[in-house]
Design an enzyme around this catalytic site. Structure first.
Site, PDB file in Angstrom:
ATOM      1  N   ASP A  31      57.614 -43.490 -39.571  1.00 31.72           N
ATOM      2  CA  ASP A  31      57.879 -42.533 -38.499  1.00 31.72           C
ATOM      3  C   ASP A  31      59.247 -41.874 -38.697  1.00 31.72           C
ATOM      4  OD1 ASP A  31      57.463 -41.182 -36.121  1.00 31.72           O
ATOM      5  OD2 ASP A  31      57.048 -42.969 -34.941  1.00 31.72           O
ATOM      6  N   TRP A  49      56.093 -30.669 -29.594  1.00 29.61           N
ATOM      7  CA  TRP A  49      55.569 -32.026 -29.530  1.00 29.61           C
ATOM      8  C   TRP A  49      54.289 -32.014 -28.682  1.00 29.61           C
ATOM      9  CZ3 TRP A  49      54.849 -35.328 -25.257  1.00 29.61           C
ATOM     10  CH2 TRP A  49      54.420 -36.616 -25.612  1.00 29.61           C
ATOM     11  N   LYS A  54      53.215 -47.388 -41.392  1.00 30.68           N
ATOM     12  CA  LYS A  54      53.285 -46.098 -40.693  1.00 30.68           C
ATOM     13  C   LYS A  54      54.770 -45.755 -40.689  1.00 30.68           C
ATOM     14  CE  LYS A  54      52.486 -44.037 -36.091  1.00 30.68           C
ATOM     15  NZ  LYS A  54      51.917 -44.289 -34.747  1.00 30.68           N
ATOM     16  N   ASP A  64      50.897 -36.519 -31.452  1.00 31.20           N
ATOM     17  CA  ASP A  64      50.781 -37.602 -30.470  1.00 31.20           C
ATOM     18  C   ASP A  64      49.780 -37.230 -29.388  1.00 31.20           C
ATOM     19  OD1 ASP A  64      52.496 -39.370 -31.623  1.00 31.20           O
ATOM     20  OD2 ASP A  64      54.225 -38.854 -30.386  1.00 31.20           O
ATOM     21  N   ARG A  96      66.019 -38.472 -28.778  1.00 27.46           N
ATOM     22  CA  ARG A  96      65.350 -39.760 -28.535  1.00 27.46           C
ATOM     23  C   ARG A  96      66.317 -40.939 -28.741  1.00 27.46           C
ATOM     24  NH1 ARG A  96      60.410 -43.357 -30.835  1.00 27.46           N
ATOM     25  NH2 ARG A  96      59.213 -43.477 -28.933  1.00 27.46           N
ATOM     26  N   ASP A 126      55.712 -49.506 -33.079  1.00 26.37           N
ATOM     27  CA  ASP A 126      57.118 -49.658 -32.702  1.00 26.37           C
ATOM     28  C   ASP A 126      57.332 -50.842 -31.743  1.00 26.37           C
ATOM     29  OD1 ASP A 126      59.748 -49.105 -32.220  1.00 26.37           O
ATOM     30  OD2 ASP A 126      59.416 -47.110 -31.376  1.00 26.37           O
TER      31      ASP A 126
HETATM   32  C1  DGJ Z   1      56.100 -41.410 -32.405  1.00 33.60           C
HETATM   33  C2  DGJ Z   1      54.757 -41.541 -33.036  1.00 33.60           C
HETATM   34  O1  DGJ Z   1      54.177 -40.279 -33.191  1.00 33.60           O
HETATM   35  C3  DGJ Z   1      53.879 -42.466 -32.194  1.00 33.60           C
HETATM   36  O2  DGJ Z   1      52.599 -42.537 -32.747  1.00 33.60           O
HETATM   37  C4  DGJ Z   1      54.521 -43.818 -32.114  1.00 33.60           C
HETATM   38  O3  DGJ Z   1      54.524 -44.432 -33.361  1.00 33.60           O
HETATM   39  C5  DGJ Z   1      55.935 -43.691 -31.573  1.00 33.60           C
HETATM   40  N1  DGJ Z   1      56.700 -42.710 -32.300  1.00 33.60           N
HETATM   41  C6  DGJ Z   1      56.648 -45.009 -31.620  1.00 33.60           C
HETATM   42  O4  DGJ Z   1      57.948 -44.907 -31.244  1.00 33.60           O
END
Ligand code: DGJ
Length: 719
Positions: A463, A180, A461, A532, A427, A348
């Site tokens: 996720d 990550w 988006k 991220d 998570r 989110d």
């Molecule tokens: C992980 C994503 O990569 C972020 O950009 C963001 O959307 C968060 N999740 C939100 O929980």
């Protein structure tokens, strides 16, 4: 004992039939403009890969090739290396022998599809090897379809999409792995005798630790512009495995496919199993050409809306996290307008009432707006966006559930979780069981209901923050080891339904950063969030890694406040090398920086056709020192743009001799280009100078210095 070993060794040295010339019954040539894959049927009826390399002008010459190694090696016969196929049968016989039955060649979009049908003479099972050759782009796809033609079920233990073999004095493997916020780091190693595997067992967020692509340099490590290199990637949004095996005779076999780990797959009588597409290109002019082959192919034939435009955006994740309300979002929608971007993207934290999503511990699965955050719902926000003249996008994570949610309370049977065990959370969440058609309906409905209620949602988006943990499916009951595969197939079924009902709805593929980055998913998603980590220095490396296989067009790159020691310009310039977005507040920027950002958005919009649809040349590698430079050249060579970065000089470097020039590439050598520095911090443009394409590609431009975190953007226009 000794005797047995000796006999075995003698047998092994006779084993590969590569020494024999092809006394071919049938030779099948799969060709692109520059590459040929030649498959030959031996006298024994079996299929061999005789050649993979530069296309030879006279196809008749292929008849002189040695037979080579078996093209789709099966378990249980006389070749002891890693098989592509291993079938377990009802009568206990674990072997398969494949002989040639027929083949066909048909035209398809961009090229030709060759299908070679092989069958077991004793057990009747059939394997169809599919090859699609994209002529102009020099890209090939390979996959197999395995059909159970027996009266009883069979079990697939190994089922590769593709097996390719090579013979070269040296092999260098480059893989792209990380974690990550540190995705796609390149490392290279020489392969010697034995086996190297790259795989993932994470299921959903499958690419968290490793990207589904690799490069194999043949003979010597390939550079950007020289050397023979195979670049391959698997189109599968789940567990994959690449196996590289160098044998006793120095041959390298490359097997690519779904990871067979915990995935023995039963096929009932008459059923077929289609493996995912292995996509590859072979370049004799280094990694740069290989990347451009894949970029062209991807835009033309693979990525959703690959030739279409992309929207710049303002996202609220980094600026608010979960802490927002209607007023704050309305202000941000106004700021999107002020930046001059096309869309505002709400991330989110907008849903859940019994368990409001005020953090990542609860609410996932309950897709209704949190009343005290958004009293007037999403509708108030789409209305505001419309008023401001920007589009509205929304974050969802529909494959997941928090145990603290109404969905979990109602439908625990929809959750992938083990009976009789304490749940393990990644998570704070669990994965829904997409092998179950009811769950597929539910996930489809998340999108469908939001779109029906709020037709002005212009983008999602999507996720996916957790790998599959606690693996067990109530739905799969007696077929637990089908779950990894059926999950991915279930996901595709949902995405097919969304694509059918909303063909023009763009979505961003995201999995906690670059946890999902494969070409099958990109058939449904025009773009993906690669990390991220938006620290621009890290991003230079991350984007460099992904660019080996994916065009700038699919790589979302956002400007945030990560690494404040880099100027706004430096951060923006890095993001301009992908699909530009912002994820900050206006008050994070000084008035001067805001003016700069607005100018940058305009420059980006003007140069988008070059950056997103042009040819990318990686000029200076960040892995090699203190700098990086990349350029994009429009297809007609009229426009080009160069991004040059000084990253980290060590103490005292500023006293050293001047930096080397950046040697440009891809221009028309005979044309004259007007060259100007653009996108300066003070919004001015540099003085125009003229150079021939030849000069620029031989002498280059002095774009680098020993300043820390400095960037330069240069626009080239053919006169
Ligand atoms: C992980 C994503 O990569 C972020 O950009 C963001 O959307 C968060 N999740 C939100 O929980």
């Amino acid at each position: 004992m000794k005797l047995i070993t000796k006999t075995l060794l003698a047998a092994l040295s006779l084993l590969p039939l590569m020494g024999n010339t092809a006394s071919a019954k049938e030779q099948i040539v799969v060709e692109t403009e520059n590459t040929a894959l030649v498959l030959t049927v031996g006298d024994n009826g079996r299929l061999y890969q005789s050649y993979l390399g530069k296309r030879i002008a006279n196809a008749g010459d292929y008849a002189s090739l040695p037979l080579g190694l078996e093209a789709y090696l099966t378990h249980g016969m006389e070749d002891y290396y890693e098989p592509a196929l291993h079938i377990n049968r009802a009568d206990g016989n674990p072997s398969t022998l494949l002989t040639y039955k027929s083949h066909s060649v048909t035209a398809c979009k961009g090229g030709k599809e060759t299908v070679i049908v092989l069958a077991d003479p004793v057990y009747a099972d059939e394997v169809a090897l599919h090859f699609v050759a994209f002529e102009k782009e020099n890209v090939l796809k390979a996959w197999s379809v395995i059909t159970n033609k027996e009266n009883k079920p069979i079990e697939l233990e190994k089922f590769a999409s593709s097996l390719l073999s090579f013979h070269s004095p040296h092999y260098y493997l480059t893989q792209y792995n990380g974690n990550w916020a540190s995705e796609a780091n390149a490392t290279t190693q020489e392969l010697h005798f034995g086996k190297k595997e790259i795989d993932t067992k994470l299921g959903t967020r499958a690419n968290l630790f490793v990207s589904p692509f690799f490069q194999i340099s043949l003979g010597a490590p390939a550079t950007e512009n020289s050397g023979e290199v195979l670049v391959g990637t698997l189109g599968w949004t789940g567990n994959f495995r690449f196996t590289f095996e160098v044998d006793n005779a120095g041959y390298l076999r490359v097997l690519s496919g779904i990871n067979p780990y915990f995935s023995r797959y039963r096929l009932a009588k008459g059923e077929s199993f289609t493996t995912p597409e292995f996509i590859f290109t072979l370049s004799r002019n280094g990694k740069g050409e290989a990347s451009r082959n894949l970029h062209d192919w991807a835009r033309r034939y693979q990525v959703k809306d690959g030739m279409g435009d992309r929207m710049t955006l303002l996202n609220n994740w980094e600026s608010t996290y979960f802490d927002f309300n209607e007023d704050k979002l309305i202000t941000l929608i106004g700021e999107a307008k002020e930046f001059g971007v096309d869309m505002f993207l709400l991330d989110d934290g907008w849903f859940g009432n019994k368990y409001p999503r005020h953090g990542d511990t609860q609410g996932l699965g309950d897709w209704t707006e949190t009343a005290n955050k958004l009293p007037n719902g999403i509708g108030r926000l789409t209305e505001e966006a419309k008023k401001q003249g920007v589009k509205f996008g929304l974050w969802i994570e529909p494959e997941m559930v928090n145990p603290k949610s109404e969905l979990y309370e109602k439908h625990k049977d929809w959750v992938i979780t083990l009976p009789n065990r304490e749940e393990y959370y990644f998570r704070n969440q669990l994965v829904l069981d997409l092998s179950n058609p009811k769950v597929q309906d539910y996930v489809f409905n998340v999108v469908d209901e939001l779109k029906t209620k709020y037709p002005d949602i212009a983008f999602f988006k999507w996720d996916c923050n957790s790998p599959i943990t606690n693996i067990y499916s109530v739905y799969e009951r007696n077929n637990q080891n089908h779950l990894y595969i059926d999950y991915v197939r279930g996901l595709y079924k949902v995405l097919d339904r969304i694509a059918a009902k909303y063909p023009n709805l763009p979505m961003m593929l995201c999995a906690g950063g670059g946890g999902r980055t494969d070409y099958e998913a990109l058939k449904y998603f025009p773009e993906m969030w690669v990390s991220d980590d938006t620290d621009p220095v890290e991003r230079i490396f991350i984007q460099w890694g992904y660019s080996q296989v994916f065009p700038a067009k699919v790589q979302c790159a956002h400007v945030t406040t990560w690494n404040k020691s880099a100027s706004a310009k430096f951060r923006v310039n890095v993001a301009m090398m992908g699909k530009l977005g912002f994820d900050l507040n206006l008050h994070d920027l000084s008035a001067k920086d805001l003016a700069y950002c607005k100018q940058a958005v305009k420059n980006y919009n003007r140069l988008k056709p070059v950056i997103l649809d042009g040819d990318q040349y990686r000029l200076v590698s960040p892995y090699e020192g203190d700098h990086a430079a990349t350029m994009y050249v429009g297809k007609d060579k009229r426009k080009a743009v160069v991004f040059a970065f000084d990253i980290f000089p060590r103490y005292g470097r500023e006293f050293e001799k001047p930096q080397h020039n950046v040697i440009l590439n891809g221009l028309d050598a005979n044309a004259t280009y007007e060259v100007r520095e653009i996108d300066r911090e003070d919004c001015t443009v540099g003085e125009a100078k003229s150079y021939s394409g030849d000069y620029l590609m031989t002498v280059g431009l002095p774009l680098l210095s020993y300043n820390r975190l400095r960037s330069k953007v240069v626009e080239l226009t053919r006169k």
